[in-house]
Design an enzyme around this catalytic site. Structure first.
Site, PDB file in Angstrom:
ATOM      1  N   ALA A  66       0.862  -1.176   0.000  1.00  0.00           N
ATOM      2  CA  ALA A  66       0.000   0.000   0.000  1.00  0.00           C
ATOM      3  C   ALA A  66       0.902   1.231   0.000  1.00  0.00           C
ATOM      4  O   ALA A  66       2.066   1.161   0.410  1.00  0.00           O
ATOM      5  CB  ALA A  66      -0.877  -0.024   1.238  1.00  0.00           C
ATOM      6  N   GLY A 109       0.527  -4.962   0.890  1.00  0.00           N
ATOM      7  CA  GLY A 109      -0.651  -5.001   0.023  1.00  0.00           C
ATOM      8  C   GLY A 109      -0.372  -5.688  -1.306  1.00  0.00           C
ATOM      9  O   GLY A 109      -1.285  -6.231  -1.932  1.00  0.00           O
ATOM     10  N   GLU A 112      -0.779  -9.253  -0.632  1.00  0.00           N
ATOM     11  CA  GLU A 112      -2.215  -9.481  -0.397  1.00  0.00           C
ATOM     12  C   GLU A 112      -3.003  -9.430  -1.702  1.00  0.00           C
ATOM     13  O   GLU A 112      -3.942 -10.205  -1.901  1.00  0.00           O
ATOM     14  CB  GLU A 112      -2.727  -8.429   0.591  1.00  0.00           C
ATOM     15  CG  GLU A 112      -2.110  -8.621   1.977  1.00  0.00           C
ATOM     16  CD  GLU A 112      -2.370  -7.448   2.911  1.00  0.00           C
ATOM     17  OE1 GLU A 112      -1.917  -6.339   2.598  1.00  0.00           O
ATOM     18  OE2 GLU A 112      -3.040  -7.643   3.935  1.00  0.00           O
TER      19      GLU A 112
HETATM   20  N1  CAA Z   1       4.607   3.197  -0.632  1.00  0.00           N
HETATM   21  C1  CAA Z   1       5.037   4.350  -1.182  1.00  0.00           C
HETATM   22  N2  CAA Z   1       6.166   4.471  -1.879  1.00  0.00           N
HETATM   23  C2  CAA Z   1       6.944   3.371  -2.014  1.00  0.00           C
HETATM   24  C3  CAA Z   1       6.575   2.141  -1.471  1.00  0.00           C
HETATM   25  C4  CAA Z   1       5.345   2.077  -0.759  1.00  0.00           C
HETATM   26  N3  CAA Z   1       4.882   0.917  -0.244  1.00  0.00           N
HETATM   27  N4  CAA Z   1       7.536   1.236  -1.746  1.00  0.00           N
HETATM   28  C5  CAA Z   1       8.479   1.894  -2.454  1.00  0.00           C
HETATM   29  N5  CAA Z   1       8.106   3.186  -2.623  1.00  0.00           N
HETATM   30  C6  CAA Z   1       8.844   4.237  -3.312  1.00  0.00           C
HETATM   31  C7  CAA Z   1      10.050   4.692  -2.499  1.00  0.00           C
HETATM   32  O1  CAA Z   1       9.662   5.631  -1.524  1.00  0.00           O
HETATM   33  C8  CAA Z   1      10.909   5.285  -3.591  1.00  0.00           C
HETATM   34  O2  CAA Z   1      10.413   6.551  -3.933  1.00  0.00           O
HETATM   35  P1  CAA Z   1      11.446   7.832  -4.045  1.00  0.00           P
HETATM   36  O3  CAA Z   1      12.294   7.450  -5.224  1.00  0.00           O
HETATM   37  O4  CAA Z   1      10.533   8.963  -4.297  1.00  0.00           O
HETATM   38  O5  CAA Z   1      12.201   7.862  -2.776  1.00  0.00           O
HETATM   39  C9  CAA Z   1      10.637   4.374  -4.789  1.00  0.00           C
HETATM   40  O6  CAA Z   1       9.395   3.725  -4.510  1.00  0.00           O
HETATM   41  C10 CAA Z   1      11.693   3.281  -4.970  1.00  0.00           C
HETATM   42  O7  CAA Z   1      11.807   2.591  -3.731  1.00  0.00           O
HETATM   43  P2  CAA Z   1      13.220   2.344  -3.002  1.00  0.00           P
HETATM   44  O8  CAA Z   1      14.161   3.452  -3.313  1.00  0.00           O
HETATM   45  O9  CAA Z   1      12.931   2.072  -1.568  1.00  0.00           O
HETATM   46  O10 CAA Z   1      13.696   1.016  -3.774  1.00  0.00           O
HETATM   47  P3  CAA Z   1      14.682  -0.092  -3.230  1.00  0.00           P
HETATM   48  O11 CAA Z   1      14.987  -0.955  -4.411  1.00  0.00           O
HETATM   49  O12 CAA Z   1      15.813   0.509  -2.478  1.00  0.00           O
HETATM   50  O13 CAA Z   1      13.814  -0.944  -2.152  1.00  0.00           O
HETATM   51  C11 CAA Z   1      11.846  -2.083  -1.342  1.00  0.00           C
HETATM   52  C12 CAA Z   1      12.719  -1.708  -2.578  1.00  0.00           C
HETATM   53  C13 CAA Z   1      12.608  -3.070  -0.470  1.00  0.00           C
HETATM   54  C14 CAA Z   1      10.587  -2.768  -1.888  1.00  0.00           C
HETATM   55  C15 CAA Z   1      11.502  -0.814  -0.552  1.00  0.00           C
HETATM   56  O14 CAA Z   1      10.974   0.156  -1.444  1.00  0.00           O
HETATM   57  C16 CAA Z   1      10.469  -1.026   0.534  1.00  0.00           C
HETATM   58  O15 CAA Z   1      10.792  -1.564   1.582  1.00  0.00           O
HETATM   59  N6  CAA Z   1       9.215  -0.578   0.289  1.00  0.00           N
HETATM   60  C17 CAA Z   1       8.158  -0.638   1.285  1.00  0.00           C
HETATM   61  C18 CAA Z   1       7.640  -2.073   1.472  1.00  0.00           C
HETATM   62  C19 CAA Z   1       6.552  -2.082   2.523  1.00  0.00           C
HETATM   63  O16 CAA Z   1       6.779  -1.787   3.679  1.00  0.00           O
HETATM   64  N7  CAA Z   1       5.330  -2.457   2.106  1.00  0.00           N
HETATM   65  C20 CAA Z   1       4.185  -2.518   3.003  1.00  0.00           C
HETATM   66  C21 CAA Z   1       3.409  -1.248   2.893  1.00  0.00           C
HETATM   67  S1  CAA Z   1       2.107  -1.156   4.100  1.00  0.00           S
HETATM   68  C22 CAA Z   1       0.885  -2.119   3.507  1.00  0.00           C
HETATM   69  O17 CAA Z   1       0.968  -2.640   2.432  1.00  0.00           O
HETATM   70  C23 CAA Z   1      -0.331  -2.235   4.402  1.00  0.00           C
HETATM   71  C24 CAA Z   1      -1.300  -3.283   3.981  1.00  0.00           C
HETATM   72  O18 CAA Z   1      -1.541  -4.290   4.617  1.00  0.00           O
HETATM   73  C25 CAA Z   1      -2.009  -3.162   2.776  1.00  0.00           C
END
Ligand code: CAA
Length: 258
Positions: A66, A109, A112
């Site tokens: 998400a 998400g 999911e």
């Molecule tokens: N929401 C918003 N933006 C996100 C995102 C997310 N879930 N995941 C990645 N992005 C964005 C980053 O902020 C980044 O944007 P900027 O360039 O503007 O900074 C861009 O996408 C690229 O991401 P990274 O630079 O972090 O890429 P990476 O290759 O270094 O890492 C990753 C990849 C490990 C997937 C890392 O992006 C990450 O950990 N993302 C979040 C994963 C996460 O926590 N997901 C759960 C979200 S909560 C949820 O989903 C609740 C639910 O139950 C539905």
């Protein structure tokens, strides 16, 4: 066809393909994308020319969860009043088979959403996880429930409590995904499976889906009773006559029911 900003929709013969497309955010699932995916999938579900739907993302990410930036300042009342994420439940009403073709990250998400589909085909670079706990929240689109049903309590508990990711090999071994394929062949393999399903009787494929889903919703005896009644109902279709006649005549069946 409706035009969308966060997804692409294509017809590949009798297969509808929905591709998540927010490359700058690793396909993070924001409100707009949620509305567009659910609308596009529902539209394909209603389309008489379509027999199977594929949902996919990019090579690097199916979806990284998400949209955290959109959610971070929500209050409890914002989340509760809008029933945040409830729109994803529309996918559970889709009647045609829905395949997730997952490459790269399927986190939070994203995992999911893949599990909301009927089956997952994973590329060998796929990574699945429920890292919400690291953000101070829990899964909110069914992760604690569907992951537990898919891989069992031990692994689901570990993944949801630690946020660790599962690679494609472990995901296949654990029963989360149907098949793992080389990343370069993911689209081809998913389309091949989807086309094979779309070539079956569409109403009978819908009956299969409905019946398999009962296994998670009811007791064994009720599930078997449901299956038996639906099996009897297949004899009301032209496709049952065609399928069995084709077998006896040693020819390929041509299914026409829609
Ligand atoms: N929401 C918003 N933006 C996100 C995102 C997310 N879930 N995941 C990645 N992005 C964005 C980053 O902020 C980044 O944007 P900027 O360039 O503007 O900074 C861009 O996408 C690229 O991401 P990274 O630079 O972090 O890429 P990476 O290759 O270094 O890492 C990753 C990849 C490990 C997937 C890392 O992006 C990450 O950990 N993302 C979040 C994963 C996460 O926590 N997901 C759960 C979200 S909560 C949820 O989903 C609740 C639910 O139950 C539905």
């Amino acid at each position: 066809m409706t035009s969308y900003q966060t997804i692409e929709v294509e017809h590949r013969g009798a297969v509808g393909v929905v591709t998540l497309s927010r490359p700058d955010a690793l396909n993070a699932l924001n409100t707009q994308l949620m509305g567009e995916v659910t609308a596009a999938v529902s539209e394909l579900d209603q389309d008489g020319q379509i027999g199977c739907i594929v949902l996919t993302g990019s090579r690097k990410a199916f979806a990284a969860g998400a949209d955290i930036k959109e959610m971070q300042s929500l209050s409890y009342m914002d989340a509760y009043s809008s029933d945040w994420f409830a729109a994803w439940d529309r996918l559970t009403a889709v009647r045609k088979p829905l395949i997730a073709a997952v490459s790269g990250y399927a986190l939070g998400g994203g995992c999911e959403l893949a599990m909301l589909c009927d089956l997952i085909i994973a590329a060998d670079n796929a990574k699945f996880g429920q890292p919400e706990i690291k953000l101070g929240v829990i899964p909110g689109i069914g992760g604690t429930q569907r992951l537990t049903r898919a891989v069992g309590k031990a692994k689901a508990m570990e993944m949801c409590l630690t946020g660790r990711m599962m690679d494609a090999t472990e995901a296949e071994r654990s029963g989360l995904v149907a098949r793992v394929v080389p990343v370069d062949l993911l689209t081809e393999e998913a389309l091949e499976t989807a086309s094979a399903i779309a070539g079956m009787s569409t109403p009978v494929a819908m009956m299969v889906k409905e019946s398999v889903d009962r296994a998670h919703e009811t007791t064994l005896s009720e599930g078997v009773r449901f299956e038996r009644r639906v099996f009897h109902a297949t004899f009301a279709t032209d496709d049952q006559k065609e399928g069995m006649a084709a077998f006896v005549d040693k020819r390929v069946p041509s299914f026409t029911d829609r």
